[in-house]
Scaffold this motif. Structure first.
Motif, short mmCIF file in Angstrom:
data_model
loop_
_atom_site.label_atom_id
_atom_site.label_comp_id
_atom_site.label_asym_id
_atom_site.label_seq_id
_atom_site.Cartn_x
_atom_site.Cartn_y
_atom_site.Cartn_z
N LEU A 166 6.15 23.26 22.52
CA LEU A 166 5.30 22.23 23.11
C LEU A 166 4.84 21.22 22.06
CD1 LEU A 166 3.91 21.29 25.73
CD2 LEU A 166 1.96 22.71 25.06
N THR A 167 4.51 21.71 20.87
CA THR A 167 4.11 20.83 19.78
C THR A 167 5.25 19.91 19.36
OG1 THR A 167 2.58 22.51 18.98
CG2 THR A 167 3.21 20.79 17.42
N VAL A 168 6.45 20.45 19.27
CA VAL A 168 7.62 19.64 18.92
C VAL A 168 7.88 18.60 20.00
CG1 VAL A 168 10.12 19.70 18.53
CG2 VAL A 168 8.66 21.43 17.48
N LEU A 169 7.74 18.98 21.27
CA LEU A 169 7.94 18.03 22.37
C LEU A 169 6.92 16.90 22.29
CD1 LEU A 169 9.25 17.17 25.02
CD2 LEU A 169 7.61 18.65 26.20
N CYS A 170 5.66 17.22 22.07
CA CYS A 170 4.63 16.18 21.95
C CYS A 170 4.93 15.23 20.79
CB CYS A 170 3.25 16.81 21.77
SG CYS A 170 2.62 17.60 23.26
N ALA A 209 8.79 3.75 20.46
CA ALA A 209 10.02 3.00 20.71
C ALA A 209 9.87 2.13 21.95
CB ALA A 209 11.21 3.95 20.85
N ARG A 210 9.28 2.69 23.00
CA ARG A 210 9.08 1.92 24.23
C ARG A 210 8.10 0.78 24.02
NH1 ARG A 210 10.72 4.08 29.44
NH2 ARG A 210 9.20 2.54 30.11
N ARG A 211 7.06 1.01 23.24
CA ARG A 211 6.09 -0.07 22.96
C ARG A 211 6.71 -1.19 22.15
NH1 ARG A 211 0.23 2.76 21.74
NH2 ARG A 211 -0.01 3.61 23.83
N ARG A 212 7.72 -0.86 21.37
CA ARG A 212 8.40 -1.88 20.56
C ARG A 212 9.56 -2.52 21.31
NH1 ARG A 212 6.18 -3.26 15.80
NH2 ARG A 212 8.19 -3.35 14.80
N GLY A 213 9.76 -2.13 22.58
CA GLY A 213 10.78 -2.76 23.40
C GLY A 213 12.05 -1.96 23.59
N GLY A 214 12.12 -0.77 23.05
CA GLY A 214 13.31 0.06 23.19
C GLY A 214 13.19 0.99 24.39
N ASP A 215 14.16 1.84 24.54
CA ASP A 215 14.18 2.83 25.62
C ASP A 215 14.45 4.21 25.05
OD1 ASP A 215 13.71 1.25 27.91
OD2 ASP A 215 15.77 0.51 27.82
N ILE A 216 13.99 5.24 25.77
CA ILE A 216 14.28 6.62 25.40
C ILE A 216 15.57 7.02 26.10
CG2 ILE A 216 13.47 9.01 25.47
CD1 ILE A 216 10.63 7.89 25.74
N ALA A 217 16.57 7.41 25.32
CA ALA A 217 17.84 7.85 25.91
C ALA A 217 17.82 9.36 26.16
CB ALA A 217 19.01 7.48 24.99
N GLU A 218 17.27 10.13 25.21
CA GLU A 218 17.31 11.59 25.31
C GLU A 218 16.35 12.18 24.29
OE1 GLU A 218 20.67 15.10 24.76
OE2 GLU A 218 21.21 13.02 24.42
N VAL A 219 15.77 13.33 24.61
CA VAL A 219 14.95 14.09 23.66
C VAL A 219 15.61 15.46 23.52
CG1 VAL A 219 12.71 15.13 23.20
CG2 VAL A 219 12.82 12.88 24.25
N LEU A 220 15.97 15.82 22.29
CA LEU A 220 16.62 17.09 22.00
C LEU A 220 15.63 17.96 21.23
CD1 LEU A 220 19.20 18.84 21.89
CD2 LEU A 220 19.77 17.65 19.77
N GLY A 232 12.98 18.31 16.40
CA GLY A 232 13.61 17.70 17.54
C GLY A 232 14.09 16.31 17.17
N ILE A 233 14.81 15.70 18.09
CA ILE A 233 15.31 14.35 17.89
C ILE A 233 15.04 13.57 19.16
CG2 ILE A 233 17.34 12.92 17.43
CD1 ILE A 233 18.61 15.35 16.09
N CYS A 234 14.47 12.40 19.01
CA CYS A 234 14.26 11.50 20.13
C CYS A 234 15.25 10.35 19.97
CB CYS A 234 12.82 10.99 20.15
SG CYS A 234 12.46 9.92 21.54
N PHE A 235 16.25 10.33 20.83
CA PHE A 235 17.26 9.27 20.77
C PHE A 235 16.73 8.06 21.52
CE2 PHE A 235 19.61 13.24 20.38
CZ PHE A 235 20.37 12.98 19.25
N THR A 236 16.60 6.95 20.80
CA THR A 236 16.06 5.73 21.40
C THR A 236 17.00 4.56 21.15
OG1 THR A 236 14.82 5.20 19.40
CG2 THR A 236 13.67 6.49 21.06
N THR A 237 16.77 3.48 21.88
CA THR A 237 17.52 2.25 21.66
C THR A 237 16.57 1.20 21.11
OG1 THR A 237 17.10 1.48 23.90
CG2 THR A 237 19.12 2.75 23.55
N ARG A 238 17.12 0.25 20.38
CA ARG A 238 16.30 -0.84 19.84
C ARG A 238 16.09 -1.92 20.89
NH1 ARG A 238 15.71 -0.20 14.57
NH2 ARG A 238 17.37 0.74 13.36
N ALA A 239 15.04 -2.67 20.71
CA ALA A 239 14.79 -3.82 21.59
C ALA A 239 15.87 -4.87 21.34
CB ALA A 239 13.41 -4.40 21.30
N GLN A 240 16.19 -5.64 22.35
CA GLN A 240 17.19 -6.70 22.21
C GLN A 240 16.72 -7.71 21.18
OE1 GLN A 240 20.16 -6.84 23.57
NE2 GLN A 240 19.83 -4.91 24.64
N GLY A 241 17.60 -8.06 20.28
CA GLY A 241 17.29 -9.08 19.26
C GLY A 241 16.53 -8.57 18.07
#
Length: 80
Positions: free
Chosen positions: A37-41, A50-61, A67-76
């Motif tokens: 639970l701590t790792v998930l948080c 990442a979402r606040r900076r304009g990206g998206d969450i693709a997956e959380v492993l 753990g690894i949070c796979f995110t995408t960058r904001a456009q530009g």
């Protein structure tokens, strides 16, 4: 690895003295749950930023010790 670590803790708890076996098993299981639970948080914190900076969450492993949070960058936005 998590399974081996969990089984080791269970065997150690069963062999210990002082408390009933079910209390020791519940304690070990609860500790493992709190660890995940701590790792998930923590990883969701990365995803939130990442979402606040304009990206998206693709997956959380999740792994037992990280753990690894796979995110995408904001456009530009270029990496720094």
């Amino acid at each position: 690895f998590l399974v081996i670590f969990f089984v080791y803790q269970l065997i150690d708890a069963v062999n210990a003295k002082g408390l009933p076996v079910w209390v020791r098993v519940v304690t070990v299981t609860g500790n493992e749950f709190l660890l995940l639970l701590t790792v998930l948080c923590h990883e969701m914190g990365h995803g939130t930023m990442a979402r606040r900076r304009g990206g998206d969450i693709a997956e959380v492993l999740l792994w037992p010790f990280g753990g690894i949070c796979f995110t995408t960058r904001a456009q530009g936005r270029a990496p720094k």
